[in-house]
Design an enzyme around this catalytic site. Structure first.
Site, PDB file in Angstrom:
ATOM      1  N   HIS A 219      -2.802  -6.843 -22.068  1.00 18.13           N
ATOM      2  CA  HIS A 219      -1.318  -8.285 -22.095  1.00 18.13           C
ATOM      3  C   HIS A 219      -1.220  -7.705 -22.782  1.00 18.13           C
ATOM      4  CE1 HIS A 219      -0.609 -11.616 -21.222  1.00 18.13           C
ATOM      5  NE2 HIS A 219      -1.513 -12.538 -21.486  1.00 18.13           N
ATOM      6  N   HIS A 258       1.508  -3.282 -13.003  1.00 20.91           N
ATOM      7  CA  HIS A 258       1.190  -4.461 -13.467  1.00 20.91           C
ATOM      8  C   HIS A 258       0.364  -5.088 -11.706  1.00 20.91           C
ATOM      9  CE1 HIS A 258       2.719  -8.997 -13.675  1.00 20.91           C
ATOM     10  NE2 HIS A 258       2.757  -8.649 -15.337  1.00 20.91           N
ATOM     11  N   ASP A 309       6.500  -4.446 -21.342  1.00 17.22           N
ATOM     12  CA  ASP A 309       6.363  -3.757 -23.165  1.00 17.22           C
ATOM     13  C   ASP A 309       7.159  -2.918 -23.227  1.00 17.22           C
ATOM     14  OD1 ASP A 309       4.830  -5.875 -23.540  1.00 17.22           O
ATOM     15  OD2 ASP A 309       2.946  -5.490 -22.101  1.00 17.22           O
TER      16      ASP A 309
HETATM   17  N1  COA Z   1      -1.405   3.864 -16.238  1.00 16.41           N
HETATM   18  C1  COA Z   1      -2.274   4.505 -15.391  1.00 16.41           C
HETATM   19  N2  COA Z   1      -3.075   4.308 -13.945  1.00 16.41           N
HETATM   20  C2  COA Z   1      -3.428   2.815 -13.704  1.00 16.41           C
HETATM   21  C3  COA Z   1      -2.245   2.305 -15.020  1.00 16.41           C
HETATM   22  C4  COA Z   1      -2.229   2.758 -16.299  1.00 16.41           C
HETATM   23  N3  COA Z   1      -0.953   1.827 -16.770  1.00 16.41           N
HETATM   24  N4  COA Z   1      -2.525   1.157 -14.451  1.00 16.41           N
HETATM   25  C5  COA Z   1      -3.639   0.854 -13.109  1.00 16.41           C
HETATM   26  N5  COA Z   1      -3.909   2.037 -13.824  1.00 16.41           N
HETATM   27  C6  COA Z   1      -4.301   2.568 -11.944  1.00 16.41           C
HETATM   28  C7  COA Z   1      -5.534   2.244 -12.956  1.00 16.41           C
HETATM   29  O1  COA Z   1      -6.526   3.205 -13.190  1.00 16.41           O
HETATM   30  C8  COA Z   1      -6.276   1.960 -10.675  1.00 16.41           C
HETATM   31  O2  COA Z   1      -7.319   3.689 -10.410  1.00 16.41           O
HETATM   32  P1  COA Z   1      -7.999   3.777 -10.125  1.00 16.41           P
HETATM   33  O3  COA Z   1      -7.716   3.092  -8.762  1.00 16.41           O
HETATM   34  O4  COA Z   1      -7.915   4.676  -9.215  1.00 16.41           O
HETATM   35  O5  COA Z   1      -9.304   3.516 -10.571  1.00 16.41           O
HETATM   36  C9  COA Z   1      -5.276   1.433 -10.573  1.00 16.41           C
HETATM   37  O6  COA Z   1      -4.328   2.005 -11.085  1.00 16.41           O
HETATM   38  C10 COA Z   1      -5.695  -0.233 -10.728  1.00 16.41           C
HETATM   39  O7  COA Z   1      -5.677  -0.281 -11.841  1.00 16.41           O
HETATM   40  P2  COA Z   1      -6.273  -2.022 -12.523  1.00 16.41           P
HETATM   41  O8  COA Z   1      -6.380  -1.808 -13.617  1.00 16.41           O
HETATM   42  O9  COA Z   1      -7.213  -2.051 -11.404  1.00 16.41           O
HETATM   43  O10 COA Z   1      -5.441  -2.938 -11.372  1.00 16.41           O
HETATM   44  P3  COA Z   1      -4.825  -4.302 -12.167  1.00 16.41           P
HETATM   45  O11 COA Z   1      -3.824  -5.080 -11.239  1.00 16.41           O
HETATM   46  O12 COA Z   1      -6.633  -4.941 -13.048  1.00 16.41           O
HETATM   47  O13 COA Z   1      -3.773  -4.083 -13.881  1.00 16.41           O
HETATM   48  C11 COA Z   1      -2.641  -3.673 -15.651  1.00 16.41           C
HETATM   49  C12 COA Z   1      -3.552  -4.297 -14.250  1.00 16.41           C
HETATM   50  C13 COA Z   1      -1.912  -4.658 -16.259  1.00 16.41           C
HETATM   51  C14 COA Z   1      -3.862  -4.569 -16.439  1.00 16.41           C
HETATM   52  C15 COA Z   1      -3.139  -2.488 -15.737  1.00 16.41           C
HETATM   53  O14 COA Z   1      -2.228  -2.171 -14.608  1.00 16.41           O
HETATM   54  C16 COA Z   1      -2.812  -1.239 -17.225  1.00 16.41           C
HETATM   55  O15 COA Z   1      -4.137  -2.108 -17.492  1.00 16.41           O
HETATM   56  N6  COA Z   1      -1.631  -0.953 -17.207  1.00 16.41           N
HETATM   57  C17 COA Z   1      -1.947  -1.026 -18.530  1.00 16.41           C
HETATM   58  C18 COA Z   1      -1.756  -1.975 -19.819  1.00 16.41           C
HETATM   59  C19 COA Z   1      -0.267  -2.752 -19.385  1.00 16.41           C
HETATM   60  O16 COA Z   1       0.479  -2.206 -19.450  1.00 16.41           O
HETATM   61  N7  COA Z   1       0.073  -4.141 -19.443  1.00 16.41           N
HETATM   62  C20 COA Z   1       1.154  -5.208 -19.666  1.00 16.41           C
HETATM   63  C21 COA Z   1       0.505  -5.195 -19.025  1.00 16.41           C
HETATM   64  S1  COA Z   1       1.922  -6.600 -18.162  1.00 16.41           S
END
Ligand code: COA
Length: 372
Positions: A219, A258, A309
């Site tokens: 987050h 996202h 971010d």
């Molecule tokens: N880098 C690399 N791979 C990513 C990724 C990232 N930043 N974000 C998602 N993925 C991949 C995951 O590894 C997953 O791959 P898989 O299906 O092969 O296992 C797929 O995309 C789905 O990811 P998931 O974490 O389940 O999606 P989500 O909807 O739960 O996640 C976030 C949303 C924002 C938590 C996620 O994109 C993330 O962790 N981003 C990095 C943290 C971040 O920047 N947070 C700020 C958000 S404003």
């Protein structure tokens, strides 16, 4: 066949809000109907905070009175200064803000929900002071005066941090960033604050919980994690090589992806333009070039876009902000959105208490100690 439940409440409508729309049809961000593009072009952060607290843009006199109130509420009570001085210098500033918020709730309790707007304005005004006071005490041993005669939160905070007023470009860059971070519908920390509010708990408890939720790297903590990544690389080529290796190991790259937006985060373009401007002005071409290359690789390899971010990291770095203060700055802004959600939750409250799908063992017979 039903899709497996991957958890995380993805796609679940968990309540109603009139405060914000995030990614309707995959795109766009509005606060109470105003687009993020208009707000970051036209408004100050104080106008946006007023909009969120009171539901409409302020008139000239309403804004002037709001700014005067915020200036009046910047002081830190003496017992809270003592607490801040006793927190370890190695504390993460997010923990300092969490403690500061909670402590203020004991020194100046909300008392009754009728005082909620005052509690919100007080916290919005005081939290930058808390962060800067603790920082200057721990790094320079100085008990700084936090009650400066400055109209904007951006100018106030940057002055407390650097000991001199910022340039107008730096002040406005921070102001825009605060607008971008102010509100974002049912994200994890806002939902946390609403859950706490839904138990009819007090304002400071809900805000403290929100800070705790924002701290994690999935987050708000992503802006710090993004900076730690970017500054590892001396040039774009080495960034590309390392990034490909990280992706090969299935590592997550912070500042990308996202839950709601599908094609782009509308906040990213705005802060990217400021990042470019600030990097150019600072002559820090490496930082921007490395950031751009990471973005290109993520688009090419993963079809992923930067979220707010990612370019906030390089922008904040150019403003001379220590990396550990990136997520705390998010807090200083998001207090406005969290507060508005607490007001909204309380105005039509029902306890938030979802159900869980049970995946444990079936009912079974009790085992005495000798049978285990
Ligand atoms: N880098 C690399 N791979 C990513 C990724 C990232 N930043 N974000 C998602 N993925 C991949 C995951 O590894 C997953 O791959 P898989 O299906 O092969 O296992 C797929 O995309 C789905 O990811 P998931 O974490 O389940 O999606 P989500 O909807 O739960 O996640 C976030 C949303 C924002 C938590 C996620 O994109 C993330 O962790 N981003 C990095 C943290 C971040 O920047 N947070 C700020 C958000 S404003």
């Amino acid at each position: 066949m039903n899709k497996p439940n991957r958890g995380g409440l993805e796609g679940i409508v968990a309540g109603q809000t009139r405060l914000c729309t995030v990614g309707i049809d995959g795109v766009g961000l509005n606060y109470l109907g105003y687009t993020i593009e208009d707000l970051t072009e036209q408004a100050s952060f104080e106008e946006v905070a007023y909009l969120l607290f009171y539901g409409e843009l302020p008139s000239g006199s309403q804004l002037a009175e709001f700014v005067v109130r915020l200036k009046r509420y910047r002081g830190i009570p003496a017992p809270l200064k003592t607490i801040l001085e006793q927190l370890p210098a190695r504390s993460h500033p997010m923990d300092v803000l969490r403690t500061g918020c909670s402590a203020l709730g004991t020194l100046e309790p909300e008392g009754s929900f009728a005082n909620q707007v005052h509690a919100a304005e007080r916290l919005l005004a005081c939290m930058p002071s808390i962060l800067a006071y603790w920082h200057q005490y721990q790094t320079r041993g100085e008990q700084i005066d936090v009650e400066l005669d400055m109209d904007s939160m951006a100018g106030h905070f940057l002055t407390l941090l650097h000991g001199k007023p910022p340039s107008e470009t730096h002040r406005r860059a921070m102001d825009v960033s605060l607008i971008l971070y102010a509100e974002h519908e049912f994200n994890a920390s806002t939902f946390t604050a609403r859950i706490v509010a839904s138990t009819l708990s007090d304002f400071h408890s809900a805000m403290t919980a929100g800070i705790g939720a924002l701290r994690g790297p999935l987050h708000g903590g992503a802006n710090e994690a993004a900076m730690e990544l970017i500054e590892r690389f001396s040039d774009p080529d080495s960034a590309e090589t390392s990034l490909l290796a990280m992706l090969g190991r299935k590592e997550k790259i912070m500042g990308f992806g996202h839950r709601v937006y599908k094609d782009c985060d509308p906040r990213s373009d705005i802060i990217q333009r400021w990042s470019k401007k600030l990097c150019d002005e600072a002559g820090n071409q490496r930082l921007y070039a490395v950031s751009e290359r990471i973005e290109q690789v993520m688009r090419r390899e993963k079809k992923m876009f930067p979220n707010v971010d990612f370019y906030s990291a390089s922008a904040y770095h150019c403003l001379g902000i220590p990396t550990q203060m990136f997520t705390p700055l998010f807090v200083l802004s998001r207090i406005s959105g969290w507060s508005a959600h607490i007001f909204e939750q309380r105005a039509d409250n029902r306890l938030i208490r979802p159900a869980a799908e049970y995946i444990g063992p079936p009912t079974r017979n009790w085992l005495s100690m000798s049978q285990r």
